[in-house]
Motif scaffolding. Structure first.
Motif, PDB file in Angstrom:
ATOM      1  N   HIS A  62       9.482  -9.012   6.929  1.00  0.00           N
ATOM      2  CA  HIS A  62       9.071  -9.648   8.177  1.00  0.00           C
ATOM      3  C   HIS A  62       7.775 -10.398   7.913  1.00  0.00           C
ATOM      4  CE1 HIS A  62       6.905  -5.832   8.148  1.00  0.00           C
ATOM      5  NE2 HIS A  62       6.250  -6.087   9.251  1.00  0.00           N
ATOM      6  N   HIS A  64       4.660 -10.105   9.050  1.00  0.00           N
ATOM      7  CA  HIS A  64       3.316  -9.523   9.144  1.00  0.00           C
ATOM      8  C   HIS A  64       2.537  -9.791   7.861  1.00  0.00           C
ATOM      9  CE1 HIS A  64       3.648  -6.384  12.630  1.00  0.00           C
ATOM     10  NE2 HIS A  64       3.123  -7.521  13.030  1.00  0.00           N
ATOM     11  N   ASP A  66       0.352  -8.251   6.151  1.00  0.00           N
ATOM     12  CA  ASP A  66       0.200  -7.205   5.122  1.00  0.00           C
ATOM     13  C   ASP A  66       1.458  -7.051   4.270  1.00  0.00           C
ATOM     14  OD1 ASP A  66       1.281  -6.123   7.575  1.00  0.00           O
ATOM     15  OD2 ASP A  66       1.041  -4.104   6.782  1.00  0.00           O
ATOM     16  N   HIS A  67       2.479  -7.860   4.536  1.00  0.00           N
ATOM     17  CA  HIS A  67       3.703  -7.845   3.712  1.00  0.00           C
ATOM     18  C   HIS A  67       3.893  -9.132   2.917  1.00  0.00           C
ATOM     19  CE1 HIS A  67       5.418  -4.105   5.462  1.00  0.00           C
ATOM     20  NE2 HIS A  67       4.444  -4.382   6.319  1.00  0.00           N
ATOM     21  N   HIS A 148       9.457  -3.470  16.173  1.00  0.00           N
ATOM     22  CA  HIS A 148       8.133  -3.566  15.522  1.00  0.00           C
ATOM     23  C   HIS A 148       7.680  -5.031  15.636  1.00  0.00           C
ATOM     24  CE1 HIS A 148       5.071  -2.837  12.414  1.00  0.00           C
ATOM     25  NE2 HIS A 148       5.520  -3.915  11.797  1.00  0.00           N
ATOM     26  N   ASP A 167       8.635  -1.513   7.665  1.00  0.00           N
ATOM     27  CA  ASP A 167       7.664  -0.868   8.553  1.00  0.00           C
ATOM     28  C   ASP A 167       8.293   0.128   9.521  1.00  0.00           C
ATOM     29  OD1 ASP A 167       5.317  -1.675   7.507  1.00  0.00           O
ATOM     30  OD2 ASP A 167       4.954  -3.311   8.920  1.00  0.00           O
TER      31      ASP A 167
HETATM   32 ZN   LIG Z   1       4.724  -4.916  10.154  1.00  0.00          ZN
END
Ligand SMILES: [Zn+2]
Length: 298
Positions: A62, A64, A66-67, A148, A167
């Motif tokens: 996804h 986000h 942090d990914h 999420h 996540d």
């Molecule tokens: Zn996430």
């Protein structure tokens, strides 16, 4: 860097800081095709991945940050993003608009650049629910698991029963639904659909490899949502504003870490989603100042 074996040819790339936010674990599938799943494990770990092998593709669970913070390091490598992310994927300004309120967009951008080494990148391909990735010995199916975020995808290897759950991370903290687009009902449905797969092994982005008690771990994870719901309904036995509830911090247990302004915003989003459900359930009513349980004294 110690790669952790998941199955022959499939490795966990441990994220910096134990894979906890603002980092995440990546997965390296070193099959006939070399595939890196997510690129938020930190720039040093990604440099070591580059020394081992050049991925043929990067798959993103996804959008986000942090990914995907390190996708920019893999020039020329095709990046496959969920189709629902296409408008914002990898773009610093678009992600800030999507994931932060207007007054925190600058804070969001400086936080993800400073803490994660995020730089913008572009998805070269998109994939949808049910898309399959034939990597040779390994074949992954994308499972759309919204809640999420709208675009969250898990990957399932039916041959080994391995679920790459992103996540849906099975941390004791519980599920995270702090974005405007997050949805508790969708998240519950997504978690139940993952349990229905009866995975034999789960790899999550922040917890790592989970080999046992998998159904129980999912049940406990879901139970955190129920516990938060009860805790928030208790807190509004006295009338409280959303700002007061955020300071009581029933979800994070304080905001003295990382980016306090962002954490407060995420906590407020999560509390509000519970309050909206409690209002729908007829257990809580809105007041001019905030919220109060029905039948409770203000
Ligand atoms: Zn996430």
């Amino acid at each position: 860097m110690d790669l952790q074996p998941i199955h022959p040819g499939i490795w966990l790339v441990p994220g910096a800081g134990g894979g906890r936010f603002p980092f995440s674990h990546s997965i390296l599938v070193d099959s006939d095709v070399v595939c890196l799943i997510d690129a938020g494990c930190g720039l040093a770990a990604l440099e070591q991945v580059q020394e081992l092998a050049t991925p043929d593709l990067i798959l993103a669970s996804h959008a986000h940050p942090d990914h995907i913070s390190g996708c920019w390091m893999f020039e020329e490598v095709p990046i496959h993003a969920p189709i629902m992310s296409a408008a914002s994927f990898g773009d610093l300004d678009a992600l800030a608009k999507r994931f932060a309120p207007p007054h925190l967009e600058r804070t969001f951008k400086s936080f993800i650049q400073g803490s994660m080494g995020f730089e913008s990148c572009s998805a070269t391909e998109t994939f949808d629910a049910g898309s399959s990735f034939d990597l040779g010995r390994t074949r992954l199916i994308a499972i759309h698991t919204p809640g999420h975020t709208e675009d969250h995808m898990c990957f399932f290897d039916t041959a080994t029963g391995t679920l790459m759950a992103g996540d849906m991370d099975l941390l004791s903290f519980g599920p995270w639904y702090g974005d405007r687009e997050s949805d508790i009902g969708q998240l519950r449905d997504s978690l139940h659909s993952l349990m229905d797969l009866e995975p034999r092994l789960v790899v999550t982005s922040h917890e790592g490899i989970v080999r046992s008690s998998i159904q129980e771990r999912f049940e406990r994870y879901l139970e955190v949502i129920t516990m938060r719901h009860g805790a928030i309904s208790e807190l509004v036995r006295h009338e409280r504003s959303l700002a007061e509830l955020v300071e009581l911090s029933p979800i994070y247990g304080g905001h003295n870490h990382l980016a306090p302004a962002l954490t407060r915003y995420w906590e407020g989003q999560m509390i509000e989603k519970h309050l909206e459900l409690l209002v729908l359930e007829g257990r809580v009513q809105r007041t001019r100042r905030g919220y109060v349980a029905r039948g409770a004294g203000a």
